[in-house]
Motif scaffolding. Structure first.
Motif, PDB file in Angstrom:
ATOM      1  N   GLN B 250       2.783  -1.518  11.134  1.00  0.00           N
ATOM      2  CA  GLN B 250       3.839  -1.766  10.150  1.00  0.00           C
ATOM      3  C   GLN B 250       3.231  -1.693   8.751  1.00  0.00           C
ATOM      4  OE1 GLN B 250       7.171  -2.226  10.805  1.00  0.00           O
ATOM      5  NE2 GLN B 250       7.338  -2.058   8.594  1.00  0.00           N
ATOM      6  N   PHE B 251       2.044  -2.300   8.608  1.00  0.00           N
ATOM      7  CA  PHE B 251       1.374  -2.305   7.318  1.00  0.00           C
ATOM      8  C   PHE B 251       1.055  -0.876   6.870  1.00  0.00           C
ATOM      9  CE2 PHE B 251      -2.828  -2.213   5.184  1.00  0.00           C
ATOM     10  CZ  PHE B 251      -2.428  -2.743   3.967  1.00  0.00           C
ATOM     11  N   SER B 252       0.512  -0.074   7.804  1.00  0.00           N
ATOM     12  CA  SER B 252       0.146   1.295   7.406  1.00  0.00           C
ATOM     13  C   SER B 252       1.394   2.120   7.102  1.00  0.00           C
ATOM     14  CB  SER B 252      -0.718   1.964   8.466  1.00  0.00           C
ATOM     15  OG  SER B 252      -0.019   2.098   9.662  1.00  0.00           O
ATOM     16  N   ASN B 253       2.483   1.872   7.855  1.00  0.00           N
ATOM     17  CA  ASN B 253       3.746   2.567   7.561  1.00  0.00           C
ATOM     18  C   ASN B 253       4.260   2.199   6.171  1.00  0.00           C
ATOM     19  OD1 ASN B 253       4.092   4.093   9.812  1.00  0.00           O
ATOM     20  ND2 ASN B 253       5.309   2.589  10.906  1.00  0.00           N
ATOM     21  N   LEU B 295       2.831   3.262  -8.375  1.00  0.00           N
ATOM     22  CA  LEU B 295       1.572   3.483  -7.654  1.00  0.00           C
ATOM     23  C   LEU B 295       0.493   2.537  -8.162  1.00  0.00           C
ATOM     24  CD1 LEU B 295       1.093   7.345  -7.326  1.00  0.00           C
ATOM     25  CD2 LEU B 295       1.115   5.679  -5.485  1.00  0.00           C
ATOM     26  N   HIS B 296       0.440   2.405  -9.491  1.00  0.00           N
ATOM     27  CA  HIS B 296      -0.568   1.542 -10.120  1.00  0.00           C
ATOM     28  C   HIS B 296      -0.414   0.099  -9.636  1.00  0.00           C
ATOM     29  CE1 HIS B 296      -3.068  -0.174 -13.291  1.00  0.00           C
ATOM     30  NE2 HIS B 296      -2.098  -1.061 -13.446  1.00  0.00           N
ATOM     31  N   ASN B 297       0.845  -0.389  -9.617  1.00  0.00           N
ATOM     32  CA  ASN B 297       1.095  -1.773  -9.191  1.00  0.00           C
ATOM     33  C   ASN B 297       0.662  -1.990  -7.741  1.00  0.00           C
ATOM     34  OD1 ASN B 297       2.131  -2.438 -11.643  1.00  0.00           O
ATOM     35  ND2 ASN B 297       4.278  -2.117 -11.059  1.00  0.00           N
ATOM     36  N   THR B 298       1.008  -1.016  -6.907  1.00  0.00           N
ATOM     37  CA  THR B 298       0.657  -1.142  -5.491  1.00  0.00           C
ATOM     38  C   THR B 298      -0.849  -1.194  -5.316  1.00  0.00           C
ATOM     39  OG1 THR B 298       2.614   0.149  -4.957  1.00  0.00           O
ATOM     40  CG2 THR B 298       1.002  -0.108  -3.203  1.00  0.00           C
ATOM     41  N   ILE B 299      -1.525  -0.252  -5.947  1.00  0.00           N
ATOM     42  CA  ILE B 299      -2.986  -0.184  -5.788  1.00  0.00           C
ATOM     43  C   ILE B 299      -3.646  -1.430  -6.379  1.00  0.00           C
ATOM     44  CG2 ILE B 299      -5.041   1.104  -6.526  1.00  0.00           C
ATOM     45  CD1 ILE B 299      -3.192   3.638  -6.319  1.00  0.00           C
ATOM     46  N   ASP B 300      -3.125  -1.895  -7.519  1.00  0.00           N
ATOM     47  CA  ASP B 300      -3.654  -3.099  -8.167  1.00  0.00           C
ATOM     48  C   ASP B 300      -3.540  -4.311  -7.257  1.00  0.00           C
ATOM     49  OD1 ASP B 300      -4.919  -3.060 -10.576  1.00  0.00           O
ATOM     50  OD2 ASP B 300      -3.331  -4.218 -11.584  1.00  0.00           O
ATOM     51  N   LEU B 302      -3.145  -4.333  -3.999  1.00  0.00           N
ATOM     52  CA  LEU B 302      -3.991  -4.167  -2.810  1.00  0.00           C
ATOM     53  C   LEU B 302      -5.446  -4.494  -3.141  1.00  0.00           C
ATOM     54  CD1 LEU B 302      -2.562  -0.917  -1.209  1.00  0.00           C
ATOM     55  CD2 LEU B 302      -2.682  -3.147  -0.137  1.00  0.00           C
ATOM     56  N   LEU B 303      -5.877  -4.078  -4.316  1.00  0.00           N
ATOM     57  CA  LEU B 303      -7.260  -4.361  -4.716  1.00  0.00           C
ATOM     58  C   LEU B 303      -7.472  -5.857  -4.910  1.00  0.00           C
ATOM     59  CD1 LEU B 303      -8.063  -1.432  -7.163  1.00  0.00           C
ATOM     60  CD2 LEU B 303      -9.080  -1.865  -4.939  1.00  0.00           C
ATOM     61  N   SER B 304      -6.475  -6.538  -5.505  1.00  0.00           N
ATOM     62  CA  SER B 304      -6.571  -7.995  -5.688  1.00  0.00           C
ATOM     63  C   SER B 304      -6.712  -8.673  -4.340  1.00  0.00           C
ATOM     64  CB  SER B 304      -5.311  -8.541  -6.369  1.00  0.00           C
ATOM     65  OG  SER B 304      -5.173  -7.971  -7.620  1.00  0.00           O
ATOM     66  N   LEU B 305      -5.870  -8.220  -3.404  1.00  0.00           N
ATOM     67  CA  LEU B 305      -5.900  -8.800  -2.064  1.00  0.00           C
ATOM     68  C   LEU B 305      -7.271  -8.583  -1.419  1.00  0.00           C
ATOM     69  CD1 LEU B 305      -3.993 -10.172  -0.022  1.00  0.00           C
ATOM     70  CD2 LEU B 305      -3.453  -7.928   0.869  1.00  0.00           C
ATOM     71  N   ALA B 306      -7.762  -7.360  -1.534  1.00  0.00           N
ATOM     72  CA  ALA B 306      -9.069  -7.033  -0.930  1.00  0.00           C
ATOM     73  C   ALA B 306     -10.178  -7.856  -1.568  1.00  0.00           C
ATOM     74  CB  ALA B 306      -9.349  -5.546  -1.087  1.00  0.00           C
ATOM     75  N   ARG B 307     -10.090  -8.042  -2.899  1.00  0.00           N
ATOM     76  CA  ARG B 307     -11.142  -8.809  -3.594  1.00  0.00           C
ATOM     77  C   ARG B 307     -11.139 -10.264  -3.127  1.00  0.00           C
ATOM     78  NH1 ARG B 307      -9.454  -6.195  -8.719  1.00  0.00           N
ATOM     79  NH2 ARG B 307     -10.703  -4.308  -8.850  1.00  0.00           N
ATOM     80  N   ILE B 308      -9.930 -10.826  -2.998  1.00  0.00           N
ATOM     81  CA  ILE B 308      -9.848 -12.239  -2.562  1.00  0.00           C
ATOM     82  C   ILE B 308     -10.373 -12.359  -1.133  1.00  0.00           C
ATOM     83  CG2 ILE B 308      -8.253 -14.131  -2.033  1.00  0.00           C
ATOM     84  CD1 ILE B 308      -6.461 -12.985  -4.310  1.00  0.00           C
ATOM     85  N   GLU B 309      -9.989 -11.382  -0.303  1.00  0.00           N
ATOM     86  CA  GLU B 309     -10.420 -11.431   1.101  1.00  0.00           C
ATOM     87  C   GLU B 309     -11.942 -11.337   1.224  1.00  0.00           C
ATOM     88  OE1 GLU B 309      -6.696  -9.713   3.689  1.00  0.00           O
ATOM     89  OE2 GLU B 309      -8.109  -8.308   2.817  1.00  0.00           O
ATOM     90  N   SER B 310     -12.552 -10.551   0.361  1.00  0.00           N
ATOM     91  CA  SER B 310     -14.000 -10.332   0.488  1.00  0.00           C
ATOM     92  C   SER B 310     -14.818 -11.281  -0.378  1.00  0.00           C
ATOM     93  CB  SER B 310     -14.335  -8.886   0.133  1.00  0.00           C
ATOM     94  OG  SER B 310     -13.958  -8.646  -1.210  1.00  0.00           O
ATOM     95  N   ALA B 311     -14.135 -12.179  -1.083  1.00  0.00           N
ATOM     96  CA  ALA B 311     -14.866 -13.060  -2.013  1.00  0.00           C
ATOM     97  C   ALA B 311     -15.712 -14.097  -1.291  1.00  0.00           C
ATOM     98  CB  ALA B 311     -13.883 -13.749  -2.952  1.00  0.00           C
ATOM     99  N   GLY B 312     -15.342 -14.428  -0.027  1.00  0.00           N
ATOM    100  CA  GLY B 312     -16.107 -15.418   0.730  1.00  0.00           C
ATOM    101  C   GLY B 312     -16.005 -16.785   0.096  1.00  0.00           C
ATOM    102  N   GLY B 428       5.649  -6.179  -2.293  1.00  0.00           N
ATOM    103  CA  GLY B 428       5.627  -6.962  -1.056  1.00  0.00           C
ATOM    104  C   GLY B 428       4.249  -7.527  -0.775  1.00  0.00           C
ATOM    105  N   LEU B 429       3.485  -7.741  -1.847  1.00  0.00           N
ATOM    106  CA  LEU B 429       2.123  -8.262  -1.652  1.00  0.00           C
ATOM    107  C   LEU B 429       1.913  -9.630  -2.307  1.00  0.00           C
ATOM    108  CD1 LEU B 429      -0.016  -5.035  -2.140  1.00  0.00           C
ATOM    109  CD2 LEU B 429       0.044  -6.437  -0.104  1.00  0.00           C
TER     110      LEU B 429
END
Lengths: 226, 462
Positions: B250-253, B295-300, B302-312, B428-429
């Motif tokens: 669902q996420f990839s779709n 596109l910019h908002n989506t990528i931004d 997603l990057l925020s989410l990835a940064r928080i997830e990888s922040a440890g 939706g993020l």
């Protein structure tokens, strides 16, 4: 050729409609699934371009209901879903083609043309009546050795009449296939267009008339005199 | 690799062999005892016959010439079984040999007098001749009566027959034990194979499960009770895996839609403008700009989410005033609050200090407030409460269109109530980011929907 485009993103719908119109298609468009279904059931479109993720009614549901209503208009799914499962599911539902976003507009137009040919069961892009030849791929018309230049609308009209060679086509049918909703013509516009087409394809005084009138019924194309 | 079959064989085969050895030994010793007892009984019978012969007048024995018979012959006459040879030696009171059987030749039997016996009731002994022949002997006293003195006698019999019988029995026991071990091993291998068949079938079923067949469930009814819990666990695992795959798909779709649709719009608009320049308008440029921003908002996000997830655990915990952050976030949305005629109520101590990472806490609070302000119906109330007992902060707003399934999915990445994802202003993020940030801060973000369709998003301590 008359097409229906159902796509909820206006930013994408607008250029696609422009490109299709510029390529000689009459195009109706909407961004809503329910409205798209209603339009598809109301008109006999040569090709329907359908997005999957649509508001109010999903594209797959639109196609399902279309097929349940015995509509045989070719449907091309235009969607961001690119997995094999999605493609297979779409084609199994009754779609005739599947194109993943983003796409080259030329490819979309070529696929739409192929689908419309399939609808009229024509394999070659060339149509001919007598010595008149229309090439759908190069958008060119020749009578004997003479090249004929036609406007987009007259080209579409001639293409439609040649696709239905020998069959009487009513004015309403021509209106529905050649003109989109925004350019709903008055009935005499069809007559005027047919008259203009006759003149254009008559390259000399000896050229036999290929477009014939059935009074009160419509027009048909044939190499033989009626 | 450790195999159950090998483990069972390694443990059970030696056990079988040990049991066979113990059983064989028991059989051997019991047979030996039986044979020796029989021999002892023979010797006892023989002793009775000797006593009888000595105390009986010579002519008392029946048959012709009974009075001329030797002692051995007379004894044999009294015995039932005359086939087995015996040895006899008699001593007088002074332990002088009075007589001995001819078959003894130069051999001497041992005299064990009753008073010299040291081992209780033991009256039978093993001995051997100088030729090496093993014999069993029995010493006894022949009471002569008042007129003559007592005599001492020893009778003996060869143990050759007993030894031979014991040897044959031993061979039979060894062959039987080896055969039993072999048979048990074959049965064991067969039983192990049959017992492990469900495990093999289970393994084959598991091998067949791929990403596309995660809805397949293992049948726990046909497996033994011992591995039934394992099958149930595997089925639960498969269910969770299938759910994760569905979510990932669902996420990839959704991501494909979020990225490809604006990209397709930009590409198509550009291609049309190049091919049919006369069709190009200023509006097209505006659409390209909007699509690029989307596109910019989506990528931004997603990057925020990835940064928080990888922040440890790299967060700076310090004293933070929640009330200040909430007030700032509300003021940032003031225009929209006014436009949508929302009533925002804040209930918090001033200051309301907690220990947390100010950056992540601001992300969480701003997303919760943004969500409420964006989606609460116009002219309704948004309530923000930092004074509740159980939560650090609760944001509540009316959500008439949500249902319980939406509550379960609302923290999923790219989840939107609008399945068609037509709205370009939201990705939706937001809630997903807030959820991930709260997890990173070891906090729980919980969504609940009350009966009166009020959505409560509560940030709670674990």
């Amino acid at each position: 050729m008359k097409l229906l485009l159902v796509e909820d993103s206006e930013a994408l719908r607008r250029p696609v409609v422009k490109a299709l119109k510029a390529s000689g298609f009459a195009v109706d468009s909407t961004g809503d699934g329910k409205e798209g279904l209603w339009m598809a059931l109301e008109h006999d479109y040569d090709v329907i371009i359908l997005d999957i993720m649509l508001p109010s009614l999903d594209g797959r549901e639109v196609l399902k209901r279309l097929r349940e209503a015995n509509s045989d208009s070719p449907v091309l799914f235009l969607t961001a879903k690119d997995s094999i499962e999605d493609r297979v599911a779409g084609l199994r539902l009754g779609a005739d083609d599947y194109l993943v976003k983003s796409f080259a507009i030329e490819e979309l137009i070529a696929r739409v043309e192929a689908l419309s040919r399939r609808k009229y069961q024509i394999r070659s892009p060339k149509l001919s009546v007598g010595d008149l030849t229309l090439d759908r791929s190069t958008k060119s018309v020749k009578r004997g050795e003479h090249n004929i230049s036609l406007s987009t609308q007259l080209f579409s009209l001639l293409e439609y009449l040649m696709l239905n060679k020998g069959t009487v086509i009513s004015r309403t049918q021509i209106e529905q296939h050649i003109y989109d909703e925004q350019v709903a013509p008055m009935s005499n516009v069809v007559d005027t267009a047919v008259c203009a087409l006759r003149k254009t394809i008559s390259v000399s005084k000896d050229s036999p008339s290929l477009i014939h009138t059935r009074r009160g019924m419509g027009y048909f194309m044939s190499a033989e005199n009626s | 690799m450790r195999s159950i079959r090998n483990q069972l064989l390694i443990w059970l085969l030696p056990s079988f062999i040990l049991i066979a050895i113990l059983a064989s030994s028991a059989l051997y010793f019991s047979e030996k005892l039986r044979l020796e007892t029989n021999l002892d009984n023979e010797l006892s019978k023989l002793a009775r016959a000797v006593k009888l012969v000595h105390n009986m007048p010579r002519n008392r024995l029946g048959g012709p010439g009974g009075g001329r018979l030797s002692t051995t012959e007379r004894i044999n006459f009294l015995r039932d079984d005359e086939s087995s040879e015996f040895y006899l030696q008699i001593w007088d009171e002074t332990e002088q040999v009075v007589s001995k059987s001819k078959n003894l030749d130069k051999e001497e039997l041992m005299l064990v007098r009753a008073q010299t016996q040291t081992s209780g009731n033991k009256t039978h002994y093993d001995s051997s001749f100088s030729s090496g022949e093993n014999i069993r002997l029995y010493s006894f006293t022949i009471l002569a009566g008042p007129l003559s003195s007592d005599k001492y006698a020893t009778v003996a019999m060869s143990k050759s027959l007993v030894n031979r019988q014991l040897h044959h029995f031993t061979v039979k026991v060894i062959i039987g034990s080896a055969f039993c071990c072999l048979l048990l091993s074959v049965i064991l291998i067969f039983v192990i194979k049959r017992t492990l068949t469900p495990v093999h079938k289970l393994a084959e079923q598991l091998i067949c499960i791929e990403a596309g067949s995660l809805d397949y469930r293992l049948d726990s009814d046909v497996v033994p009770a011992e591995i039934s819990p394992l099958v149930e666990r595997l089925n639960q695992l498969l269910a969770r895996l299938a759910q994760s795959f569905v979510k990932e798909r669902q996420f990839s779709n959704d991501l494909a839609h979020e990225l490809r649709t604006p990209l397709a719009a930009i590409r198509t608009t550009s291609e049309v403008a190049l091919k049919w320049p006369e069709q190009s308008t200023i509006e097209d440029h505006q659409y390209i700009a909007e699509s690029a921003e989307q596109l910019h908002n989506t990528i931004d996000s997603l990057l925020s989410l990835a940064r928080i997830e990888s922040a440890g655990q790299e967060f700076a915990f310090e004293c933070v005033d929640i009330a200040t952050i909430v007030t700032e976030c509300i003021s940032l949305k003031a225009e929209q609050i006014k436009k949508r005629r929302l009533r925002v109520t804040l209930s918090a101590n001033n200051p309301h200090i907690i220990k947390s990472d100010p950056y992540l806490l601001r992300i969480i609070i701003s997303n919760l407030i943004n969500n409420a302000v964006e989606y609460a119906p116009t002219n309704t109330e948004v309530s923000i409460n930092a004074n509740l007992k159980d939560s650090l902060l609760t944001v509540s707003n009316s959500a008439p269109n949500l249902n319980d399934n939406d509550i379960k999915a609302m923290f999923d990445r790219l989840w939107r109530k609008d399945g068609s994802r037509t709205d370009k202003t939201h990705v939706g993020l937001g809630l997903s980011i807030a959820y991930t940030a709260s997890q990173a801060l070891s906090l729980n973000l919980i969504a609940t929907l009350s009966n009166d369709k009020l959505l409560h998003l509560s940030l709670m301590k674990r």
